[in-house]
Design a protein around this motif. Structure first.
Motif, PDB file in Angstrom:
ATOM      1  N   GLN A  25       0.845  -1.214   0.000  1.00 25.43           N
ATOM      2  CA  GLN A  25       0.000   0.000   0.000  1.00 25.43           C
ATOM      3  C   GLN A  25       0.879   1.263   0.000  1.00 25.43           C
ATOM      4  O   GLN A  25       0.702   2.189  -0.799  1.00 25.43           O
ATOM      5  CB  GLN A  25      -0.863  -0.050   1.263  1.00 25.43           C
ATOM      6  N   ALA A  26       1.905   1.242   0.943  1.00 25.61           N
ATOM      7  CA  ALA A  26       2.796   2.399   1.074  1.00 25.61           C
ATOM      8  C   ALA A  26       3.569   2.638  -0.217  1.00 25.61           C
ATOM      9  O   ALA A  26       3.745   3.784  -0.653  1.00 25.61           O
ATOM     10  CB  ALA A  26       3.767   2.180   2.235  1.00 25.61           C
ATOM     11  N   SER A  27       4.007   1.513  -0.837  1.00 24.11           N
ATOM     12  CA  SER A  27       4.762   1.648  -2.092  1.00 24.11           C
ATOM     13  C   SER A  27       3.900   2.306  -3.147  1.00 24.11           C
ATOM     14  O   SER A  27       4.353   3.199  -3.877  1.00 24.11           O
ATOM     15  CB  SER A  27       5.186   0.271  -2.613  1.00 24.11           C
ATOM     16  N   GLU A  28       2.615   1.852  -3.185  1.00 27.00           N
ATOM     17  CA  GLU A  28       1.716   2.442  -4.201  1.00 27.00           C
ATOM     18  C   GLU A  28       1.550   3.945  -3.950  1.00 27.00           C
ATOM     19  O   GLU A  28       1.615   4.758  -4.869  1.00 27.00           O
ATOM     20  CB  GLU A  28       0.341   1.752  -4.143  1.00 27.00           C
ATOM     21  N   ASP A  29       1.324   4.264  -2.608  1.00 26.07           N
ATOM     22  CA  ASP A  29       1.158   5.708  -2.266  1.00 26.07           C
ATOM     23  C   ASP A  29       2.372   6.515  -2.705  1.00 26.07           C
ATOM     24  O   ASP A  29       2.269   7.586  -3.299  1.00 26.07           O
ATOM     25  CB  ASP A  29       0.952   5.894  -0.764  1.00 26.07           C
ATOM     26  N   LEU A  30       3.549   5.929  -2.364  1.00 28.98           N
ATOM     27  CA  LEU A  30       4.799   6.648  -2.705  1.00 28.98           C
ATOM     28  C   LEU A  30       4.932   6.839  -4.211  1.00 28.98           C
ATOM     29  O   LEU A  30       5.290   7.922  -4.689  1.00 28.98           O
ATOM     30  CB  LEU A  30       5.997   5.847  -2.203  1.00 28.98           C
ATOM     31  N   ALA A  31       4.605   5.757  -4.946  1.00 29.02           N
ATOM     32  CA  ALA A  31       4.711   5.845  -6.410  1.00 29.02           C
ATOM     33  C   ALA A  31       3.787   6.941  -6.925  1.00 29.02           C
ATOM     34  O   ALA A  31       4.153   7.755  -7.787  1.00 29.02           O
ATOM     35  CB  ALA A  31       4.345   4.495  -7.034  1.00 29.02           C
ATOM     36  N   GLY A  32       2.552   6.980  -6.311  1.00 25.68           N
ATOM     37  CA  GLY A  32       1.579   8.020  -6.734  1.00 25.68           C
ATOM     38  C   GLY A  32       2.139   9.408  -6.466  1.00 25.68           C
ATOM     39  O   GLY A  32       2.111  10.290  -7.325  1.00 25.68           O
ATOM     40  N   ALA A  33       2.680   9.570  -5.195  1.00 29.31           N
ATOM     41  CA  ALA A  33       3.213  10.891  -4.814  1.00 29.31           C
ATOM     42  C   ALA A  33       4.371  11.272  -5.728  1.00 29.31           C
ATOM     43  O   ALA A  33       4.491  12.432  -6.153  1.00 29.31           O
ATOM     44  CB  ALA A  33       3.678  10.851  -3.360  1.00 29.31           C
ATOM     45  N   TYR A  34       5.208  10.257  -6.046  1.00 23.58           N
ATOM     46  CA  TYR A  34       6.369  10.527  -6.906  1.00 23.58           C
ATOM     47  C   TYR A  34       5.919  11.015  -8.277  1.00 23.58           C
ATOM     48  O   TYR A  34       6.438  11.997  -8.805  1.00 23.58           O
ATOM     49  CB  TYR A  34       7.216   9.246  -7.016  1.00 23.58           C
ATOM     50  N   THR A  35       4.885  10.326  -8.813  1.00 26.61           N
ATOM     51  CA  THR A  35       4.393  10.732 -10.136  1.00 26.61           C
ATOM     52  C   THR A  35       3.863  12.168 -10.094  1.00 26.61           C
ATOM     53  O   THR A  35       4.162  12.990 -10.952  1.00 26.61           O
ATOM     54  CB  THR A  35       3.247   9.780 -10.587  1.00 26.61           C
ATOM     55  N   SER A  36       3.068  12.441  -8.983  1.00 25.18           N
ATOM     56  CA  SER A  36       2.502  13.792  -8.909  1.00 25.18           C
ATOM     57  C   SER A  36       3.621  14.833  -8.770  1.00 25.18           C
ATOM     58  O   SER A  36       3.575  15.907  -9.366  1.00 25.18           O
ATOM     59  CB  SER A  36       1.495  13.838  -7.771  1.00 25.18           C
ATOM     60  N   LEU A  37       4.657  14.468  -7.966  1.00 20.64           N
ATOM     61  CA  LEU A  37       5.797  15.396  -7.818  1.00 20.64           C
ATOM     62  C   LEU A  37       6.489  15.639  -9.152  1.00 20.64           C
ATOM     63  O   LEU A  37       6.820  16.775  -9.508  1.00 20.64           O
ATOM     64  CB  LEU A  37       6.815  14.807  -6.847  1.00 20.64           C
ATOM     65  N   GLN A  38       6.641  14.526  -9.900  1.00 16.28           N
ATOM     66  CA  GLN A  38       7.296  14.662 -11.215  1.00 16.28           C
ATOM     67  C   GLN A  38       6.505  15.609 -12.108  1.00 16.28           C
ATOM     68  O   GLN A  38       7.061  16.449 -12.803  1.00 16.28           O
ATOM     69  CB  GLN A  38       7.388  13.293 -11.873  1.00 16.28           C
ATOM     70  N   GLU A  39       5.153  15.445 -12.017  1.00 16.07           N
ATOM     71  CA  GLU A  39       4.309  16.327 -12.841  1.00 16.07           C
ATOM     72  C   GLU A  39       4.503  17.786 -12.434  1.00 16.07           C
ATOM     73  O   GLU A  39       4.634  18.683 -13.255  1.00 16.07           O
ATOM     74  CB  GLU A  39       2.832  15.932 -12.688  1.00 16.07           C
ATOM     75  N   GLN A  40       4.512  17.967 -11.052  1.00 12.88           N
ATOM     76  CA  GLN A  40       4.691  19.358 -10.569  1.00 12.88           C
ATOM     77  C   GLN A  40       6.019  19.935 -11.029  1.00 12.88           C
ATOM     78  O   GLN A  40       6.100  21.085 -11.467  1.00 12.88           O
ATOM     79  CB  GLN A  40       4.628  19.386  -9.054  1.00 12.88           C
ATOM     80  N   VAL A  41       7.074  19.087 -10.887  1.00 13.51           N
ATOM     81  CA  VAL A  41       8.412  19.564 -11.301  1.00 13.51           C
ATOM     82  C   VAL A  41       8.392  19.943 -12.773  1.00 13.51           C
ATOM     83  O   VAL A  41       8.905  20.988 -13.168  1.00 13.51           O
ATOM     84  CB  VAL A  41       9.480  18.483 -11.015  1.00 13.51           C
ATOM     85  N   ALA A  42       7.728  19.111 -13.575  1.00 14.39           N
ATOM     86  CA  ALA A  42       7.685  19.403 -15.012  1.00 14.39           C
ATOM     87  C   ALA A  42       6.968  20.726 -15.248  1.00 14.39           C
ATOM     88  O   ALA A  42       7.432  21.587 -16.010  1.00 14.39           O
ATOM     89  CB  ALA A  42       6.959  18.267 -15.739  1.00 14.39           C
ATOM     90  N   GLY A  43       5.818  20.927 -14.498  1.00 14.73           N
ATOM     91  CA  GLY A  43       5.049  22.186 -14.643  1.00 14.73           C
ATOM     92  C   GLY A  43       5.903  23.382 -14.255  1.00 14.73           C
ATOM     93  O   GLY A  43       5.974  24.380 -14.976  1.00 14.73           O
ATOM     94  N   LEU A  44       6.590  23.223 -13.068  1.00 17.85           N
ATOM     95  CA  LEU A  44       7.412  24.351 -12.577  1.00 17.85           C
ATOM     96  C   LEU A  44       8.554  24.654 -13.535  1.00 17.85           C
ATOM     97  O   LEU A  44       8.886  25.814 -13.786  1.00 17.85           O
ATOM     98  CB  LEU A  44       7.970  24.035 -11.195  1.00 17.85           C
ATOM     99  N   THR A  45       9.154  23.571 -14.065  1.00 17.35           N
ATOM    100  CA  THR A  45      10.274  23.789 -15.004  1.00 17.35           C
ATOM    101  C   THR A  45       9.791  24.575 -16.220  1.00 17.35           C
ATOM    102  O   THR A  45      10.473  25.506 -16.681  1.00 17.35           O
ATOM    103  CB  THR A  45      10.862  22.439 -15.456  1.00 17.35           C
ATOM    104  N   ALA A  46       8.580  24.204 -16.686  1.00 16.65           N
ATOM    105  CA  ALA A  46       8.050  24.919 -17.855  1.00 16.65           C
ATOM    106  C   ALA A  46       7.809  26.389 -17.510  1.00 16.65           C
ATOM    107  O   ALA A  46       8.172  27.304 -18.265  1.00 16.65           O
ATOM    108  CB  ALA A  46       6.742  24.269 -18.313  1.00 16.65           C
ATOM    109  N   GLU A  47       7.221  26.617 -16.283  1.00 12.82           N
ATOM    110  CA  GLU A  47       6.958  28.017 -15.865  1.00 12.82           C
ATOM    111  C   GLU A  47       8.254  28.802 -15.760  1.00 12.82           C
ATOM    112  O   GLU A  47       8.357  29.955 -16.174  1.00 12.82           O
ATOM    113  CB  GLU A  47       6.251  28.042 -14.516  1.00 12.82           C
TER     114      GLU A  47
END
Ligand code: ADP
Length: 410
Positions: A25-47
């Motif tokens: 369960q924790a691994s799945e949560d972490l993977a989800g958080a990691y993906t969302s973080l990656q998305e945020q990083v990508a958004g911020l990098t673009a900004e």
């Protein structure tokens, strides 16, 4: 089989299964958080890239603007100096150095001006004795953000020379017009003096008559003398002397001359000095002469029991001296001719007093205006630029005054 009958291996396996489930369960949560973080990083990098692009563009625009401004400053015919909050010259364009005959960068502006500039009778204009009397106009603007100032320096030597020349030509033209009037003015008292002097030649003239004729001759000659003196003052016209004169001193001098005259004529004389320490620049003698002339005219217009007020005040960087009487006043036709040389309604008048007073006021950068009506007294306003003792602030006071001088003097 109930839990109490389960053996320890079974219990351990159950726990392990539960732990594994939690871990998954924790691994799945972490993977989800990691993906969302990656998305945020990508958004911020673009900004960031966008902001960087904008910043680069702004920097490029600012660099271009700075280059344009620098070119403009170098090409400007007027001198420009940028002062820091302590009055030190941070930057000066080539025109400033050329007009002032010195490199002023790094120097304290006030120190430089006090050693190299001499004040003139025109506020905001200064002479440079070291540079063959070059004349400059200095205006300052405060920079609210840095506390510094921008100083604009104009070389007005040529403009001033032309102005002086034009004023002299005007005076010469006026002199030409006046010559005819003068001949007439001189002829009348001269003819009267000759007449009385001729009578004195008669040996049979009774003693009393002889004295009367003698007095008349002297009176007429005194009138001629006054006329010639006034003519010379008018012809000279210039405001010689660039002395800074406190208005209160000017008032005190005029009061000293005038008070006994008012007392003798039984006219009330009231003085109100609200000049708040202000000073004017120019010729003390010419200014106090103009003021006394206004007061003598007021006295002449008042019958015994009349009242004359002399008041000084400050408005818009200008000193205003008012002479008000409650005498006979003037109609519009008289007011229109008041300042014409030789215009007088008095038998003993030369008609030059107000022409001289206006000339003096104009030569000092000011003017005279009048308000009056028949039977309602008269108010004369002598307006002069308030003086400043250094280039700082000169323009704030000069500009409103220049506008006023144009509408008051004609
Ligand atoms: P003068 O005093 O020799 O006549 P001025 O130029 O001083 O010459 O004055 C011109 C004329 O203006 C005076 O003759 C008079 O008619 C008029 N005048 C000046 N001041 C006043 C005044 N305060 N009240 C009424 N008339 C005045």
């Amino acid at each position: 089989m109930d839990s109490q009958t389960e053996n320890p291996q079974q219990i351990e396996a159950g726990r392990l299964a539960e732990a594994f489930r939690l871990f998954s369960q924790a691994s799945e949560d972490l993977a989800g958080a990691y993906t969302s973080l990656q998305e945020q990083v990508a958004g911020l990098t673009a900004e960031l890239a966008l902001a960087n692009g904008r910043l680069k563009q702004e920097i490029a625009e600012k660099t271009a603007l700075t280059e344009r401004l620098a070119l403009l400053l170098d090409a400007l015919p007027a001198g420009v100096a940028v002062l820091d909050a302590f009055g030190r010259v941070e930057q000066a364009n080539p025109a400033a150095a050329s007009i002032l005959g010195a490199d002023i960068e790094g120097r304290v502006w006030e120190e430089f001006t006090s050693s190299c500039l001499a004040p003139t009778t025109t506020p905001g204009e200064w002479e440079m004795p070291r540079l063959r009397d070059r004349r400059i106009a200095v205006t300052e603007t405060r920079l609210a953000s840095s506390g510094g100032r921008i100083v604009l320096i104009h070389d007005v030597t040529e403009a001033h020379r032309m102005k002086t020349l034009a004023a002299r030509n005007d005076r010469l033209a006026a002199m030409g017009e006046m010559a005819a009037g003068l001949a007439h003015q001189l002829r009348t008292p001269l003819a009267a003096a000759l007449l009385y002097a001729g009578a004195l030649e008669n040996p049979r003239l009774p003693e009393g008559e002889r004295t009367r004729c003698g007095t008349r001759v002297v009176e007429r000659l005194q009138h001629l003398e006054r006329l010639i003196r006034d003519m010379l003052t008018f012809a000279r016209g210039e405001a010689s002397g660039g002395e800074s004169i406190p208005v209160s001193e000017l008032m005190a001098e005029a009061v000293q001359v005038f008070e006994p005259l008012a007392r003798r004529r039984e006219v009330a004389f009231v003085v109100a000095d609200d000049s708040a320490g202000a000073a004017v620049s120019g010729s003390r003698k010419a200014l106090s002469g103009a003021l006394v002339n206004l007061m003598e005219n007021a006295l002449d217009a008042c019958a015994s029991g009349g009242r004359i007020e002399l008041a000084a005040g400050l408005a818009d960087g200008a000193v205003c001296i008012r002479v008000r009487d409650n005498g006979r006043g003037m109609d519009a036709a008289t007011q229109a001719r008041l300042f014409e040389p030789f215009f007088t309604t008095r038998a003993e008048g030369t008609g030059l007093g107000l022409a001289i007073a206006r000339g003096v006021a104009r030569a000092h950068g000011g003017g005279i205006e009048v308000e009056s009506a028949p039977g309602a007294g008269a108010l004369f306003r002598l307006t002069l630029p308030a003086v400043v003792t250094n280039p700082a602030g000169a323009t704030e006071q000069l500009q409103p005054m220049e506008r006023r001088a144009t509408c008051l003097s004609h």
